[in-house]
Design a protein around this motif. Sequence first.
Motif, PDB file in Angstrom:
ATOM      1  N   ALA A   1       0.827  -1.216   0.000  1.00 57.09           N
ATOM      2  CA  ALA A   1       0.000   0.000   0.000  1.00 57.09           C
ATOM      3  C   ALA A   1       0.854   1.255   0.000  1.00 57.09           C
ATOM      4  O   ALA A   1       0.534   2.240  -0.674  1.00 57.09           O
ATOM      5  CB  ALA A   1      -0.942   0.007   1.208  1.00 57.09           C
ATOM      6  N   GLU A   2       1.941   1.235   0.740  1.00 58.88           N
ATOM      7  CA  GLU A   2       2.773   2.425   0.878  1.00 58.88           C
ATOM      8  C   GLU A   2       3.787   2.592  -0.255  1.00 58.88           C
ATOM      9  O   GLU A   2       4.325   3.672  -0.438  1.00 58.88           O
ATOM     10  CB  GLU A   2       3.477   2.423   2.229  1.00 58.88           C
ATOM     11  CG  GLU A   2       2.518   2.526   3.398  1.00 58.88           C
ATOM     12  CD  GLU A   2       1.580   3.718   3.279  1.00 58.88           C
ATOM     13  OE1 GLU A   2       2.069   4.845   3.056  1.00 58.88           O
ATOM     14  OE2 GLU A   2       0.361   3.524   3.394  1.00 58.88           O
ATOM     15  N   SER A   3       4.039   1.541  -1.007  1.00 60.27           N
ATOM     16  CA  SER A   3       5.014   1.634  -2.092  1.00 60.27           C
ATOM     17  C   SER A   3       4.360   1.660  -3.471  1.00 60.27           C
ATOM     18  O   SER A   3       5.049   1.651  -4.484  1.00 60.27           O
ATOM     19  CB  SER A   3       6.000   0.459  -2.019  1.00 60.27           C
ATOM     20  OG  SER A   3       5.329  -0.762  -2.273  1.00 60.27           O
ATOM     21  N   GLY A   4       3.018   1.667  -3.506  1.00 59.01           N
ATOM     22  CA  GLY A   4       2.312   1.700  -4.781  1.00 59.01           C
ATOM     23  C   GLY A   4       2.136   0.326  -5.398  1.00 59.01           C
ATOM     24  O   GLY A   4       1.738   0.211  -6.553  1.00 59.01           O
ATOM     25  N   GLY A   5       2.385  -0.723  -4.629  1.00 56.28           N
ATOM     26  CA  GLY A   5       2.206  -2.084  -5.126  1.00 56.28           C
ATOM     27  C   GLY A   5       0.747  -2.504  -5.070  1.00 56.28           C
ATOM     28  O   GLY A   5      -0.133  -1.745  -4.658  1.00 56.28           O
ATOM     29  N   SER A   6       0.500  -3.746  -5.453  1.00 59.09           N
ATOM     30  CA  SER A   6      -0.855  -4.282  -5.474  1.00 59.09           C
ATOM     31  C   SER A   6      -1.156  -4.991  -4.157  1.00 59.09           C
ATOM     32  O   SER A   6      -0.674  -6.099  -3.911  1.00 59.09           O
ATOM     33  CB  SER A   6      -1.019  -5.268  -6.637  1.00 59.09           C
ATOM     34  OG  SER A   6      -2.252  -5.945  -6.527  1.00 59.09           O
ATOM     35  N   VAL A   7      -1.965  -4.357  -3.332  1.00 61.07           N
ATOM     36  CA  VAL A   7      -2.372  -4.964  -2.060  1.00 61.07           C
ATOM     37  C   VAL A   7      -3.205  -6.210  -2.330  1.00 61.07           C
ATOM     38  O   VAL A   7      -3.082  -7.217  -1.630  1.00 61.07           O
ATOM     39  CB  VAL A   7      -3.153  -3.932  -1.209  1.00 61.07           C
ATOM     40  CG1 VAL A   7      -3.695  -4.563   0.056  1.00 61.07           C
ATOM     41  CG2 VAL A   7      -2.264  -2.743  -0.876  1.00 61.07           C
ATOM     42  N   GLU A   8      -4.025  -6.178  -3.372  1.00 62.53           N
ATOM     43  CA  GLU A   8      -4.910  -7.302  -3.692  1.00 62.53           C
ATOM     44  C   GLU A   8      -4.144  -8.551  -4.110  1.00 62.53           C
ATOM     45  O   GLU A   8      -4.668  -9.655  -4.012  1.00 62.53           O
ATOM     46  CB  GLU A   8      -5.899  -6.913  -4.801  1.00 62.53           C
ATOM     47  CG  GLU A   8      -6.892  -5.850  -4.372  1.00 62.53           C
ATOM     48  CD  GLU A   8      -6.293  -4.442  -4.379  1.00 62.53           C
ATOM     49  OE1 GLU A   8      -5.287  -4.180  -5.084  1.00 62.53           O
ATOM     50  OE2 GLU A   8      -6.814  -3.592  -3.638  1.00 62.53           O
ATOM     51  N   SER A   9      -2.916  -8.402  -4.572  1.00 65.28           N
ATOM     52  CA  SER A   9      -2.142  -9.578  -5.001  1.00 65.28           C
ATOM     53  C   SER A   9      -1.582 -10.363  -3.820  1.00 65.28           C
ATOM     54  O   SER A   9      -1.072 -11.469  -3.995  1.00 65.28           O
ATOM     55  CB  SER A   9      -0.999  -9.153  -5.928  1.00 65.28           C
ATOM     56  OG  SER A   9      -0.012  -8.444  -5.193  1.00 65.28           O
ATOM     57  N   ILE A  10      -1.693  -9.829  -2.628  1.00 71.53           N
ATOM     58  CA  ILE A  10      -1.190 -10.510  -1.432  1.00 71.53           C
ATOM     59  C   ILE A  10      -2.342 -11.327  -0.857  1.00 71.53           C
ATOM     60  O   ILE A  10      -3.345 -10.778  -0.411  1.00 71.53           O
ATOM     61  CB  ILE A  10      -0.630  -9.492  -0.423  1.00 71.53           C
ATOM     62  CG1 ILE A  10       0.527  -8.749  -1.088  1.00 71.53           C
ATOM     63  CG2 ILE A  10      -0.205 -10.176   0.859  1.00 71.53           C
ATOM     64  CD1 ILE A  10       1.044  -7.577  -0.316  1.00 71.53           C
ATOM     65  N   VAL A  11      -2.186 -12.649  -0.902  1.00 74.77           N
ATOM     66  CA  VAL A  11      -3.262 -13.574  -0.562  1.00 74.77           C
ATOM     67  C   VAL A  11      -2.927 -14.293   0.748  1.00 74.77           C
ATOM     68  O   VAL A  11      -1.873 -14.921   0.861  1.00 74.77           O
ATOM     69  CB  VAL A  11      -3.462 -14.602  -1.699  1.00 74.77           C
ATOM     70  CG1 VAL A  11      -4.561 -15.593  -1.366  1.00 74.77           C
ATOM     71  CG2 VAL A  11      -3.746 -13.880  -3.007  1.00 74.77           C
ATOM     72  N   PHE A  12      -3.833 -14.210   1.718  1.00 74.02           N
ATOM     73  CA  PHE A  12      -3.563 -14.788   3.032  1.00 74.02           C
ATOM     74  C   PHE A  12      -3.265 -16.282   2.972  1.00 74.02           C
ATOM     75  O   PHE A  12      -2.408 -16.777   3.708  1.00 74.02           O
ATOM     76  CB  PHE A  12      -4.710 -14.520   4.008  1.00 74.02           C
ATOM     77  CG  PHE A  12      -4.419 -15.081   5.368  1.00 74.02           C
ATOM     78  CD1 PHE A  12      -3.447 -14.504   6.174  1.00 74.02           C
ATOM     79  CD2 PHE A  12      -5.081 -16.207   5.827  1.00 74.02           C
ATOM     80  CE1 PHE A  12      -3.144 -15.031   7.426  1.00 74.02           C
ATOM     81  CE2 PHE A  12      -4.790 -16.732   7.077  1.00 74.02           C
ATOM     82  CZ  PHE A  12      -3.819 -16.148   7.876  1.00 74.02           C
ATOM     83  N   ASP A  13      -3.950 -17.020   2.131  1.00 75.11           N
ATOM     84  CA  ASP A  13      -3.717 -18.470   2.066  1.00 75.11           C
ATOM     85  C   ASP A  13      -2.268 -18.800   1.745  1.00 75.11           C
ATOM     86  O   ASP A  13      -1.755 -19.832   2.174  1.00 75.11           O
ATOM     87  CB  ASP A  13      -4.644 -19.124   1.043  1.00 75.11           C
ATOM     88  CG  ASP A  13      -6.088 -19.174   1.525  1.00 75.11           C
ATOM     89  OD1 ASP A  13      -6.326 -18.959   2.733  1.00 75.11           O
ATOM     90  OD2 ASP A  13      -6.979 -19.412   0.687  1.00 75.11           O
ATOM     91  N   ASP A  14      -1.575 -17.930   1.006  1.00 80.65           N
ATOM     92  CA  ASP A  14      -0.159 -18.147   0.718  1.00 80.65           C
ATOM     93  C   ASP A  14       0.678 -18.065   1.992  1.00 80.65           C
ATOM     94  O   ASP A  14       1.739 -18.672   2.086  1.00 80.65           O
ATOM     95  CB  ASP A  14       0.366 -17.103  -0.278  1.00 80.65           C
ATOM     96  CG  ASP A  14      -0.268 -17.239  -1.648  1.00 80.65           C
ATOM     97  OD1 ASP A  14      -0.797 -18.318  -1.969  1.00 80.65           O
ATOM     98  OD2 ASP A  14      -0.253 -16.233  -2.392  1.00 80.65           O
ATOM     99  N   TYR A  15       0.206 -17.303   2.959  1.00 72.56           N
ATOM    100  CA  TYR A  15       0.931 -17.107   4.210  1.00 72.56           C
ATOM    101  C   TYR A  15       0.624 -18.211   5.212  1.00 72.56           C
ATOM    102  O   TYR A  15       1.524 -18.803   5.794  1.00 72.56           O
ATOM    103  CB  TYR A  15       0.580 -15.741   4.811  1.00 72.56           C
ATOM    104  CG  TYR A  15       1.188 -14.609   4.029  1.00 72.56           C
ATOM    105  CD1 TYR A  15       2.292 -13.937   4.522  1.00 72.56           C
ATOM    106  CD2 TYR A  15       0.678 -14.230   2.798  1.00 72.56           C
ATOM    107  CE1 TYR A  15       2.867 -12.906   3.799  1.00 72.56           C
ATOM    108  CE2 TYR A  15       1.243 -13.207   2.076  1.00 72.56           C
ATOM    109  CZ  TYR A  15       2.343 -12.553   2.573  1.00 72.56           C
ATOM    110  OH  TYR A  15       2.918 -11.541   1.852  1.00 72.56           O
ATOM    111  N   SER A  16      -0.651 -18.471   5.423  1.00 76.38           N
ATOM    112  CA  SER A  16      -1.027 -19.442   6.452  1.00 76.38           C
ATOM    113  C   SER A  16      -0.512 -20.829   6.123  1.00 76.38           C
ATOM    114  O   SER A  16      -0.026 -21.539   7.004  1.00 76.38           O
ATOM    115  CB  SER A  16      -2.540 -19.448   6.670  1.00 76.38           C
ATOM    116  OG  SER A  16      -3.211 -19.832   5.495  1.00 76.38           O
ATOM    117  N   SER A  17      -0.571 -21.224   4.871  1.00 77.86           N
ATOM    118  CA  SER A  17      -0.155 -22.578   4.513  1.00 77.86           C
ATOM    119  C   SER A  17       1.356 -22.752   4.533  1.00 77.86           C
ATOM    120  O   SER A  17       1.858 -23.824   4.846  1.00 77.86           O
ATOM    121  CB  SER A  17      -0.706 -22.944   3.130  1.00 77.86           C
ATOM    122  OG  SER A  17      -0.169 -22.068   2.150  1.00 77.86           O
ATOM    123  N   SER A  18       2.103 -21.697   4.243  1.00 83.45           N
ATOM    124  CA  SER A  18       3.555 -21.849   4.133  1.00 83.45           C
ATOM    125  C   SER A  18       4.321 -21.492   5.402  1.00 83.45           C
ATOM    126  O   SER A  18       5.493 -21.816   5.518  1.00 83.45           O
ATOM    127  CB  SER A  18       4.085 -20.994   2.977  1.00 83.45           C
ATOM    128  OG  SER A  18       3.955 -19.617   3.278  1.00 83.45           O
TER     129      SER A  18
END
Length: 175
Positions: free
Chosen positions: A145-162
């Motif tokens: 959000a602060e660097s102009g990137g895509s917040v929507e491309s960050i998916v929680f399932d990628d975090y919880s599973s790994s």
Amino acid sequence: MSTPTPTGRRHDSDGETYCVWQREFNAPIDDVWAAVTEPERLARWIGTWTGDPADGHVRFQMLFEGDDATGEMFTIDECEPPHRLRITTSMPNDGENPEHWLLRLDLEETDGVTTLTFAQNVPDLKLAQGVGPGWDYYLDRMVAAESGGSVESIVFDDYSSSMTEYYRNEFAGLD
């Protein structure tokens, strides 16, 4: 997106066990402070708050977890803009005994780069396995959000599973 890497580290302090994360921003400290304290800026990556901080508390509402509309009460224990924020959360647990979490946020700027150090107490292994991936997820959303990137491309399932196994190992012995 590649599999995210867990960044939280165990730290024991003041009789509590914390998980500590750091993120760097190519931005002045006042800008990063605004990103973590202004409701409109917070809403881009985690949630928002209502109330008057001068009263010593606000109601915080997560926006991306389907939480109920009432949110959580945050007590502001210490606030030294733009460097330090200490919060105690009070979340209903079993309807009678609220769960209290201690949140610490510190900002430091050097040569135009601001380092955010964020910590949450983790009294047991089960909590560490959940909040570890959760805060990696939200802090990565903040960076986007602060660097102009895509917040929507960050998916929680990628975090919880790994990341569950990493946090289980990092906080082994708390169960």
